[in-house]
Design a protein around this motif. Structure first.
Motif, PDB file in Angstrom:
ATOM      1  N   TYR A  50     128.119 140.195 113.716  1.00  0.00           N
ATOM      2  CA  TYR A  50     128.025 138.739 113.746  1.00  0.00           C
ATOM      3  C   TYR A  50     127.105 138.272 112.621  1.00  0.00           C
ATOM      4  O   TYR A  50     126.393 139.076 111.995  1.00  0.00           O
ATOM      5  N   PHE A  51     127.117 136.966 112.374  1.00  0.00           N
ATOM      6  CA  PHE A  51     126.319 136.402 111.282  1.00  0.00           C
ATOM      7  C   PHE A  51     124.824 136.649 111.494  1.00  0.00           C
ATOM      8  O   PHE A  51     124.079 136.872 110.538  1.00  0.00           O
ATOM      9  N   VAL A  52     124.383 136.560 112.730  1.00  0.00           N
ATOM     10  CA  VAL A  52     122.993 136.868 113.063  1.00  0.00           C
ATOM     11  C   VAL A  52     122.978 138.076 113.995  1.00  0.00           C
ATOM     12  O   VAL A  52     124.003 138.429 114.591  1.00  0.00           O
ATOM     13  N   LYS A  53     121.830 138.698 114.125  1.00  0.00           N
ATOM     14  CA  LYS A  53     121.710 139.837 115.037  1.00  0.00           C
ATOM     15  C   LYS A  53     121.543 139.306 116.455  1.00  0.00           C
ATOM     16  O   LYS A  53     120.558 138.655 116.778  1.00  0.00           O
ATOM     17  N   LEU A  54     122.520 139.580 117.282  1.00  0.00           N
ATOM     18  CA  LEU A  54     122.493 139.098 118.653  1.00  0.00           C
ATOM     19  C   LEU A  54     121.619 140.002 119.525  1.00  0.00           C
ATOM     20  O   LEU A  54     121.430 141.181 119.211  1.00  0.00           O
ATOM     21  N   LEU A  88     120.288 133.571 128.935  1.00  0.00           N
ATOM     22  CA  LEU A  88     119.529 133.648 127.689  1.00  0.00           C
ATOM     23  C   LEU A  88     118.398 132.629 127.643  1.00  0.00           C
ATOM     24  O   LEU A  88     117.349 132.876 127.046  1.00  0.00           O
ATOM     25  N   LEU A  89     118.572 131.490 128.303  1.00  0.00           N
ATOM     26  CA  LEU A  89     117.516 130.473 128.304  1.00  0.00           C
ATOM     27  C   LEU A  89     116.291 130.928 129.084  1.00  0.00           C
ATOM     28  O   LEU A  89     115.215 130.334 128.951  1.00  0.00           O
ATOM     29  N   ALA A  97     113.889 136.634 123.244  1.00  0.00           N
ATOM     30  CA  ALA A  97     115.195 137.072 122.767  1.00  0.00           C
ATOM     31  C   ALA A  97     115.962 135.914 122.141  1.00  0.00           C
ATOM     32  O   ALA A  97     116.635 136.076 121.119  1.00  0.00           O
ATOM     33  N   PHE A  98     115.853 134.743 122.737  1.00  0.00           N
ATOM     34  CA  PHE A  98     116.541 133.559 122.209  1.00  0.00           C
ATOM     35  C   PHE A  98     116.041 133.229 120.813  1.00  0.00           C
ATOM     36  O   PHE A  98     116.832 133.055 119.876  1.00  0.00           O
ATOM     37  N   LEU A  99     114.738 133.174 120.637  1.00  0.00           N
ATOM     38  CA  LEU A  99     114.170 132.784 119.346  1.00  0.00           C
ATOM     39  C   LEU A  99     114.379 133.860 118.285  1.00  0.00           C
ATOM     40  O   LEU A  99     114.505 133.539 117.098  1.00  0.00           O
ATOM     41  N   GLN A 100     114.450 135.110 118.689  1.00  0.00           N
ATOM     42  CA  GLN A 100     114.612 136.194 117.724  1.00  0.00           C
ATOM     43  C   GLN A 100     115.991 136.227 117.088  1.00  0.00           C
ATOM     44  O   GLN A 100     116.190 136.892 116.063  1.00  0.00           O
TER      45      GLN A 100
END
Length: 254
Positions: free
Chosen positions: A210-214, A115-116, A121-124
């Motif tokens: 999940y709490f955020v959209k992964l 992911l790094l 994608a990471f920031l979104q």
């Protein structure tokens, strides 16, 4: 009673563990979301460690997800986070610690290994509630952030493979417990052990609720999908997704 102050990195699986428990216990809080690295100043200023989650109540500061779950249990024992039976409670607490120390750290290394390298994608994954200046700052400093995180978590092909082995070992323990026939890991009610397992496994299970959209796993390289899919499709991984879908989904803050 005034709302507690809840300092988080919104994507963090440890923060979601605490958030889930607070919601289950019906404890009112105001969440203060921060971007990684920027969270350190706010966590320490609130009286915690340079890590999140941090919960600031009228009388105490809790600077660890397990401490927050213990507080939630004392506040609302009827939520059932920990069993009344001392021996079973010790089992739940030990399993919670196992999830935190093994799955939580090793699953994070696994997802960060790919992911790094996906800055967009990471920031979104971060919601608009995060301070705009922090979002811009991390975007600008992302190459430095990526280098420091990879160094801090010792991310390399060999360490990632070792982490996969560690996570699989705990997943195997989960599957053994599920084979005993209980609805949950420790009997027929949700406990801190289930919440800890579901949340710490998020990096390798990537649940829909999940709490955020992964990020969509299909958008990542085949190597990343080959790492994650066996965890998602295992009995333990499916159980974690079920917990988010049936127990977490729809549970709202007080």
């Amino acid at each position: 009673m005034s709302k507690a102050r809840f300092i988080t990195i919104p994507t963090s699986h440890y923060c979601e563990k605490a958030r889930w428990a607070l919601d289950l216990a019906g404890i009112a809080y105001e969440e203060e979301m921060h971007m990684p690295a920027f969270h350190i100043r706010h966590a320490k200023k609130a009286g915690g460690l340079p890590t999140v989650p941090v919960l600031v109540t009228a009388h105490e500061v809790f600077a660890d997800s397990t401490d927050i779950l213990q507080f939630a249990h004392r506040t609302a024992p009827s939520a059932g986070l920990y069993p009344q039976d001392p021996a079973m409670r010790k089992e739940v607490e030990d399993f919670e610690e196992l999830c935190d120390e093994v799955i939580g750290t090793h699953a994070r290394r696994i997802i960060y290994s790919f992911l790094l390298d996906q800055k967009k994608a990471f920031l979104q994954t971060f919601p608009p509630n995060c301070p705009r200046g922090e979002v811009i700052g991390l975007s600008i400093l992302f190459p430095l952030f990526r280098m420091l995180v990879k160094r801090a978590y010792k991310i390399n092909p060999d360490s990632v493979q070792r982490s996969c082995v560690k996570v699989r070992e705990v997943f195997a323990q989960v599957e053994e417990r599920l084979a005993e026939g209980g609805a949950y890991l420790f009997g027929d009610t949700l406990t801190a052990a289930d919440i800890a397992f579901a949340c710490t496994s998020v990096p390798v299970v990537v649940p829909n609720h999940y709490f955020v959209k992964l990020p969509e796993l299909n958008n990542f390289p085949k190597e990343a999908q080959d790492l994650v899919n066996p965890f998602r499709e295992s009995k333990a991984g499916l159980y974690a997704q079920k917990l988010f879908r049936e127990d977490r989904n729809g549970l709202k803050p007080a």
